[in-house]
Structures are given as structure tokens and as C-alpha cells.
Design a protein around this motif. Structure first.
Motif: not given
Length: 378
Positions: A287-295, A280-282, A219-227, A138-142
Motif C-alpha cells: 500500500g505505501d511501503r515494501y516489506t519482506m515476506p516476514d513483514g 534473496t529479496y522478495q 539499522a543503528m542504535p537509537p539514542m538513549h540517555h545512558r547509552e 541487519k534489518g532486511a539483510h539476511p
């Protein structure tokens, strides 16, 4: 009336061309001629060796100029986005709505329809990023607004929008085939994003008919050598794939890897947001990026021109090809057949910038626009 833009270096379709003039007429590029052949009756505009490229096209942006359309949709927010983005050389964009309540989605649809007749021309329509995502990514999506699509709801939104919905990011592995087929039949760009798809699932739906991928690596699975996950499937199937080239959402080394694998299918988006203290999106700027209130990392602080600059200076992509990633390739994905090149017959939507990637001016529908700070036109 003819307008001639001359004393410039044209950046188009992967090439740099000097000694030519671009002739504009009735909102179109009428011709590309040698400077000695500029028609006598044309208004001549000297670009003083600035670079002239197709106008930038951003298929995923939530807000600009302090107005977060994606969370607080209104006609005023669309107007602010058009004005601000034109001052950055962006002559085409999809106003993006993140996962939210049905009420917010309906407000966005209503705003797009109401604003259409007032648009100056760079608002191209809506991109719905959600709510049909995979909560595991979900990333930053509630999570409370994430749901599975139903054919009835999708039909209602598409019919209500009357053509304004151009693109939908969803998790294809969770959707019924009848939903995917319906959206494809409506010529909606289907993009896989916030998906937890496996390699096998990705191979089954990419280009069949899901023709795009939203913000590669995020927001997708990272590459892994078995998965292996979906990323190797993306590299093999080569759908049009967007990436956020800010060095924060994606490391520049990984952008270089994606470029080697995807070539002319990798394109740039900003995924940009603005600060917001309600809804919903505060988003908070740190400084160089946007974050949600929870970081949680949220949207970017990029402009399209800075994304191009990063691709050249940080990734090592040739400048004409980096311009393609911000113009030609998104135009091809969105079937904008008269945009993305500086050629006769194409729309006179252009950006003018200097060799250090400082924005100078925009041309939209054949009309020159520029900031008060920099005006190269003499």
C-alpha cells in the motif's frame, strides 16, 4: 548548436532566480544570461514558468520500473533503471546491491562493466550495501550472507570492478583497519550503515576516514540517555549523512531534528526497491511501503522528487535547500564536481517540475527528455 531554456525559475545552490535563461551547448551549461541576451542563433525553449533545477542524484537505489537490480543484477535491469529514473528527473544514481551471495555481487560487477558503454549517462556506478555489516542491525539483510571483510576479497572485488564500485556501506566497528585504509586509498566512499557502533566508536571512525552514514536512524542504535549510541556522534562529527524522507522509514519530526544538527551534510536517498518474487529479496508492496515476506520493512517506494516534496511540505525545509539535499550535497560527497548546480561549466543535467512538485521534463547531457503525459515545452 545552442539551446536556450527560458521563462523559468532557476533553483540552484540554495537560491531562486527569475528572468534568466540557461544556455546549453555540447552537453554543458554554457552560460546563464538575461532573457534579453539570448543568442540569436539559439533554439529557444519556453518553460512556461516551470522550475528548473540540477538533475536529482540518488546514491542508494536498488531498482526501478519493475527491475530489481539490487537482487537480480543484469544489464537489462540497469537499462530499465536508467530509463525509469530519467522519467522521474533523476539524472545520476548508484545502482545498489544489498547483502547477498558472492555470486550475486560478482554478477552485479559484471553487469555494470558490460553496461558502461551502453549507458545513456545517468548510471554512475555501484553502491554495495553489505555484506560487511553488523548482524545485530541487519534489518532486511539476511544474516547468512553477512560477514567480516577480508583484504583479499575486497581487493579482488575492487580490482575486478575496474572503477564501477563507487560506494560501500559497512559496519566500521567490525572491520580491520587495513580494509578501511585500502578502500579509502581507492577513493571508495565509505559509509557507516547497519552498524551497532557505540558513541565512542563512532567518534573514532566518522571522518577518520569514514566520510558518510547510510540512512540515518535506520539499522543503528537509537539514542538513549545512558547509552548515547552512534547518533550523537554523527551529529557532532557531521559526516555526509543520507536519510529516507518518506515518513515511514523516518518520522518527519526526526528529519527536522537531523536537519538542524547536520545542515548541509544531510542528503536524500530513496533506498527504493521494486516488487520481486524470486531471489534473496522478495519485496512485497503493501500500500505505501515494501516489506519482506516476514513483514520486515525493506526499501522505500519513494522517488527523489517526492523526497524533496516531503522535506518542503512535511518537514518545513525551504524548497531551494531541499533541492540541495537531492543534488548538491550528494554530488559533493561523490566528488561529482560538474554536477549539482545550474551554473556555467556544469553538466547540462537538469530537472523541470511545477510548483506542486509534479515532474515535467529532464535534461541529460544537454538533451531534453519528457514523458508522454506532460510536455511543458512549447
Amino acid at each position: 548548436m545552442l539551446t536556450a531554456l527560458y521563462n523559468t525559475i532557476i533553483v540552484s545552490n540554495g537560491n531562486l532566480t527569475a528572468g534568466k535563461a540557461v544556455i546549453l551547448k555540447a552537453g554543458k551549461i554554457d552560460a546563464i544570461v538575461n532573457e534579453a541576451e539570448i543568442p540569436a542563433d539559439a533554439e529557444r525553449i519556453n518553460l512556461n514558468l516551470a522550475l528548473l533545477a540540477p538533475g536529482l542524484i540518488d546514491l542508494q537505489i536498488y531498482g526501478a520500473g519493475g527491475s530489481l537490480f539490487g537482487g537480480l543484477p543484469s544489464t537489462q535491469a540497469l537499462q530499465q533503471m536508467e530509463t525509469t529514473l530519467l522519467q522521474q528527473g533523476c539524472t545520476g544514481f548508484l545502482a545498489t546491491v544489498a547483502t547477498n551471495s558472492d555470486e550475486v555481487v560478482l554478477k552485479a560487477i559484471a553487469a555494470a562493466k558490460a553496461y558502461r558503454s551502453k549507458s545513456i549517462g545517468n548510471f554512475l556506478g555501484l553502491h554495495l550495501e553489505g555484506p560487511y555489516l553488523n548482524a545485530a542491525r541487519k534489518g532486511a539483510h539476511p544474516a547468512k550472507y553477512i560477514k567480516k571483510a577480508t583484504l583479499n576479497e575486497v581487493k579482488h572485488w575492487i580490482e575486478l570492478a575496474n572503477g564501477e564500485i563507487k560506494m560501500i556501506t559497512l559496519a566500521p566497528e567490525l572491520q580491520d583497519q587495513e580494509v578501511i585504509d585500502y578502500l579509502h586509498q581507492q577513493n571508495i566512499i565509505l559509509s557507516s550503515g547497519h552498524s551497532d557502533a557505540t558513541y565512542v566508536q563512532g567518534k573514532a571512525f566518522l571522518n577518520k576516514p569514514v566520510q558518510a552514514v547510510t540512512h540515518l536512524y535506520n539499522a543503528m542504535p537509537p539514542m538513549h540517555h545512558r547509552e548515547p549510541g552512534i547518533i550523537p556522534a554523527i551529529f557532532e562529527e557531521r559526516p555526509y549523512t543520507s536519510i529516507v524522507a518518506d515518513g515511514i522509514h523516518v518520522n518527519f519530526t526526526m528529519i527536522a531534528l537531523a536537519k538542524r544538527q547536520l545542515g548541509n551534510k544531510l542528503f536524500l536517498i530513496t533506498d527504493a526497491v521494486t516488487e520481486a518474487t524470486e531471489g534473496t529479496y522478495q519485496h512485497q508492496f503493501t500500500g505505501d511501503r515494501y516489506t519482506m515476506p516476514d513483514g520486515t520493512l525493506s526499501g522505500s517506494a519513494l522517488t527523489m522528487l517526492n523526497a524533496v516534496k516531503n522535506c518542503v511540505n512535511k518537514v518545513g525545509i525551504d524548497m531551494p535547500e531541499a533541492i540541495n539535499m537531492a543534488t548538491l550535497y550528494p554530488a559533493q560527497l561523490a566528488a561529482l564536481t560538474s554536477k549539482g548546480k545550474v551554473e556555467a561549466g556544469y553538466d547540462a543535467d537538469l530537472i523541470i517540475f511545477d510548483p506542486e512538485f509534479n515532474f515535467l521534463s529532464s535534461v541529460l547531457n544537454g538533451t531534453l527528455h519528457h514523458t508522454n503525459k506532460i510536455n511543458p515545452i512549447i
